[in-house]
Design a protein around this motif. Structure first.
Motif, mmCIF file in Angstrom:
data_model
loop_
_atom_site.group_PDB
_atom_site.id
_atom_site.type_symbol
_atom_site.label_atom_id
_atom_site.label_comp_id
_atom_site.label_asym_id
_atom_site.label_seq_id
_atom_site.Cartn_x
_atom_site.Cartn_y
_atom_site.Cartn_z
ATOM 1 N N GLY A 76 0.904 -1.197 -0.261
ATOM 2 C CA GLY A 76 0.014 -0.006 -0.062
ATOM 3 C C GLY A 76 0.849 1.277 0.091
ATOM 4 N N LEU A 77 2.165 1.241 -0.594
ATOM 5 C CA LEU A 77 2.931 2.199 -0.631
ATOM 6 C C LEU A 77 2.954 3.154 -2.025
ATOM 7 C CD1 LEU A 77 5.851 0.682 1.247
ATOM 8 C CD2 LEU A 77 4.302 2.367 2.136
ATOM 9 N N ARG A 78 2.827 4.302 -1.891
ATOM 10 C CA ARG A 78 2.916 5.061 -3.300
ATOM 11 C C ARG A 78 4.652 5.242 -3.719
ATOM 12 N NH1 ARG A 78 1.783 10.778 -2.522
ATOM 13 N NH2 ARG A 78 2.374 10.589 -0.371
ATOM 14 N N GLN A 79 4.700 5.431 -5.043
ATOM 15 C CA GLN A 79 5.879 5.082 -5.711
ATOM 16 C C GLN A 79 7.041 6.290 -5.056
ATOM 17 O OE1 GLN A 79 6.536 6.238 -9.893
ATOM 18 N NE2 GLN A 79 6.698 4.093 -10.070
ATOM 19 N N ALA A 80 6.122 7.384 -4.650
ATOM 20 C CA ALA A 80 7.042 8.664 -4.081
ATOM 21 C C ALA A 80 7.337 8.209 -2.860
ATOM 22 C CB ALA A 80 6.166 10.070 -4.069
ATOM 23 N N GLU A 81 6.686 7.564 -1.917
ATOM 24 C CA GLU A 81 7.268 7.149 -0.495
ATOM 25 C C GLU A 81 8.239 6.202 -0.572
ATOM 26 O OE1 GLU A 81 2.839 7.391 1.613
ATOM 27 O OE2 GLU A 81 3.438 5.499 0.946
ATOM 28 N N VAL A 82 8.301 5.233 -1.378
ATOM 29 C CA VAL A 82 9.303 4.199 -1.500
ATOM 30 C C VAL A 82 10.515 4.973 -1.969
ATOM 31 C CG1 VAL A 82 10.163 1.972 -2.657
ATOM 32 C CG2 VAL A 82 7.701 2.423 -2.009
ATOM 33 N N ALA A 83 10.361 5.962 -3.142
ATOM 34 C CA ALA A 83 11.565 6.368 -3.554
ATOM 35 C C ALA A 83 12.317 7.196 -2.633
ATOM 36 C CB ALA A 83 11.166 7.375 -4.832
ATOM 37 N N GLN A 84 11.600 8.023 -1.900
ATOM 38 C CA GLN A 84 12.046 8.984 -0.847
ATOM 39 C C GLN A 84 12.896 8.004 0.253
ATOM 40 O OE1 GLN A 84 9.559 11.258 0.929
ATOM 41 N NE2 GLN A 84 10.996 12.559 2.405
ATOM 42 N N ALA A 85 12.078 6.850 0.682
ATOM 43 C CA ALA A 85 12.792 6.140 1.690
ATOM 44 C C ALA A 85 14.161 5.588 1.226
ATOM 45 C CB ALA A 85 11.601 4.978 2.218
ATOM 46 N N ALA A 86 14.082 5.165 -0.132
ATOM 47 C CA ALA A 86 15.220 4.449 -0.640
ATOM 48 C C ALA A 86 16.320 5.283 -1.201
ATOM 49 C CB ALA A 86 14.820 3.491 -1.608
ATOM 50 N N GLY A 87 15.949 6.733 -1.104
ATOM 51 C CA GLY A 87 17.072 7.647 -1.709
ATOM 52 C C GLY A 87 17.037 7.942 -2.819
ATOM 53 N N LEU A 88 15.934 7.684 -3.564
ATOM 54 C CA LEU A 88 15.895 7.655 -5.177
ATOM 55 C C LEU A 88 14.918 8.967 -5.471
ATOM 56 C CD1 LEU A 88 15.471 3.857 -5.661
ATOM 57 C CD2 LEU A 88 17.566 5.266 -5.673
ATOM 58 N N SER A 89 14.936 9.192 -6.898
ATOM 59 C CA SER A 89 14.069 10.115 -7.304
ATOM 60 C C SER A 89 12.789 9.252 -7.721
ATOM 61 C CB SER A 89 14.575 10.902 -8.494
ATOM 62 O OG SER A 89 14.886 10.030 -9.902
ATOM 63 N N ALA A 90 11.514 9.610 -7.753
ATOM 64 C CA ALA A 90 10.641 8.939 -8.208
ATOM 65 C C ALA A 90 10.413 8.610 -9.589
ATOM 66 C CB ALA A 90 9.151 9.835 -7.871
#
Length: 433
Positions: A19-33
Motif C-alpha cells: 500500500g505504498l506510493r511510488q514517491a514514498e518508496v523512492a524517498q525512503a530508498a534515497g531515489l527519485s520518483a
C-alpha cells in the motif's frame, strides 16, 4: 548489473501489496520518483546498492530482487508445475507474473516441491533398504524366530494342568534365553537403523559398500596418486584401516589400478581434454585411443577427477552393479536390480560399441543427463576360456535443460520406486503411484 523483467515487476507488486506510493518508496530508498518508475518498468540498470535500499524499504531479503534469483524462481516454479502434471492446468505462460506479484507464495511453493522431492528420495532409499538389505533381512528373521520361541514356551507354561518341575525349569530357562536373544537383536536392529556408532560396522552390508563408503568419505578423490609412488603407498596404508578383510583387498586393488591409470593419463592432460571438449563433454573413446589405454580406465579417471559432477556405474555380465558413484539428481539403488533402461545394460549386448544417450529421470525433480556407455571384453583364460564382459556408464547433468525437451530415454532408479507409469520394461508395480 541489469535488472531482469522479473525484478521490476517484483518491486512494483511488492510496493502495491504494502500500500505504498511510488514517491514514498523512492524517498525512503534515497531515489527519485522518476528513476523508481523506470526501474519498475524494467527500463533502467541499477547498482547492487540501489537494490539493497529497495529491499530494505520493501522488507524483502536483497536476494529476492537480484537478477540471478529471478531465473531460479522461474525454473523452480516450472519444475513444480511439471512434477504436478499437465492435468493441474498451471498457466506456465504467466509464471513471471505470479512470481512477481506473490514472491512469498512462489518461495513457499518451491519449498514444498523441494520437500516432496526429498521425501520421494527418502522413500526410494527406505524401500531399497527394506527390500534388499541382507543385514536387515537377517535381523528381522532372527527377531521373528525369537518371538515365536517365546510365544511357544509361554503357551506351554500357561496350559492347564501341572508341569513336571524339571520340565518347568527347562521351559523357564528357554524363555529367559529367548527373551535375552530378542532384546539383543532388537537393540542391534535399532542401532543399525539409527546409524549409531555401535552399528558402524554392521551398517555396511558388503565389502563393495565399504569401499564405496571410503571413497565417498574422500569426496571420490585420490589426489595422492597424482604425486606418484609415495602417494600410492600412503593410500594403501589407509585402506588397511577398513573394517573387513575383503574390503581392504578390494580397496587395495582399486588404489593400485587407479595409480596405473593416473600415470597413463595425468591430471593435467585430463583437464586439458575436458576444457577442449567444452559443453559437448569429453569423449572417453577418443582420449583412450590417443593415450593407448582402455576406455573404462578413462571413464574412471573422468568420474574421479576434482570438481567432476559425473556419476559412474560399472556392472558385470550379469547386470550386477559392481561400482556406484552417484551424480546429483540421479538416484542409484543401494541393493537389488537397477532400471533396465539404463544404457549400461544395453552396452552389455553391444561390446566395444559406444553408446551416447540423453536420459531424463522420472518423477518429481526430473533432470536431464547425458550418458556414455561402453562394454569391454576380457579373456583371462585365453582362446579356450570364458569371456568376461564389463560395462560402464558415465553420466552427468545437462545444465539448463528441461527434462522434457528433445529426444530422451526416461529412466528411474529401480521399478519399485519409479514413478513412470507407461514404462515398457516395468517388472513390478511401483509404490510411488
Amino acid at each position: 548489473m541489469a535488472v531482469a523483467a522479473l525484478t521490476g515487476t517484483r518491486v512494483r507488486e511488492r510496493r502495491l501489496a504494502l500500500g505504498l506510493r511510488q514517491a514514498e518508496v523512492a524517498q525512503a530508498a534515497g531515489l527519485s520518483a522518476p528513476y523508481l518508475n523506470l526501474i519498475e518498468h524494467n527500463r533502467r540498470r541499477v547498482t547492487p546498492e540501489v537494490l539493497e535500499a529497495l529491499a530494505r524499504v520493501l522488507n524483502l531479503p536483497p536476494e529476492a530482487l537480484r537478477e540471478e534469483a529471478g531465473g531460479a524462481v522461474l525454473e523452480g516454479l516450472r519444475a513444480a508445475a511439471a512434477a504436478a502434471g499437465e492435468g493441474t492446468g498451471a498457466e506456465l505462460d504467466r509464471v513471471e507474473e505470479f512470481a512477481g506479484r506473490f514472491p512469498g507464495w512462489a518461495q513457499a511453493l518451491m519449498a514444498l516441491e523441494r520437500r516432496a522431492v526429498g521425501l520421494e528420495r527418502a522413500v526410494e532409499a527406505l524401500n531399497d533398504r527394506m527390500t534388499h538389505d541382507p543385514h536387515l533381512s537377517a535381523s528381522l528373521h532372527e527377531m521373528l524366530s525369537a518371538v515365536s520361541s517365546v510365544r511357544t514356551t509361554a503357551e506351554i507354561l500357561t496350559e492347564p494342568g501341572e508341569i513336571d518341575p524339571d520340565w518347568q525349569a527347562r521351559f523357564l530357562r528357554n524363555l529367559f534365553t529367548d527373551s535375552e536373544r530378542l532384546a539383543a537383536v532388537s537393540e542391534a536392529l535399532v542401532a543399525y537403523l539409527d546409524g549409531s556408532e555401535q552399528a558402524g560396522v554392521q551398517g555396511i552390508a558388503s565389502p563393495q559398500e565399504e569401499l564405496e563408503g571410503w571413497l565417498a568419505g574422500r569426496d571420490w578423490l585420490l589426489p595422492e596418486l597424482e604425486a606418484g609412488g609415495a602417494g600410492e603407498a600412503a593410500l594403501l596404508a589407509e585402506t588397511g584401516m577398513l573394517a573387513s578383510g575383503a574390503a581392504r583387498a578390494m580397496a587395495a586393488d582399486w588404489v593400485t589400478r587407479a595409480a596405473r591409470e593416473a600415470a597413463a593419463l595425468p591430471l593435467a592432460v585430463l583437464e586439458e581434454e575436458v576444457a577442449r571438449a567444452g559443453a559437448a563433454g569429453p569423449d572417453p573413446l577418443r582420449i583412450a585411443a590417443a593415450r593407448g589405454m582402455p576406455v573404462l580406465a578413462v571413464m574412471r579417471r573422468l568420474a574421479m577427477m576434482p570438481g567432476a559432477e559425473a556419476g559412474l556405474v560399472i556392472c558385470d555380465a550379469s547386470g550386477t552393479l559392481t561400482f556406484r558413484k552417484p551424480a546429483e539428481g540421479f538416484a542409484l539403488p543401494r541393493f537389488g536390480a537397477a532400471c533396465p533402461l539404463w544404457p549400461v545394460f544395453a552396452a552389455l549386448g553391444r561390446p566395444m560399441s559406444p553408446l551416447r544417450v540423453e536420459m531424463a529421470t522420472a518423477g518429481r525433480g526430473a533432470r536431464r543427463f547425458r550418458a556414455l556407455a561402453w562394454c569391454e571384453l576380457r579373456h583371462p583364460e585365453g582362446m579356450g576360456g570364458v569371456e568376461l564382459r564389463e560395462a560402464a556408464m558415465l553420466f552427468w547433468p545437462v545444465p539448463g535443460s528441461a527434462a522434457g525437451a528433445g529426444e530422451v530415454v526416461r529412466v528411474g532408479s529401480s521399478c519399485r520406486v519409479c514413478a513412470r507409469e507407461d514404462c515398457p520394461a516395468r517388472r513390478e508395480p511401483s509404490i510411488m503411484g
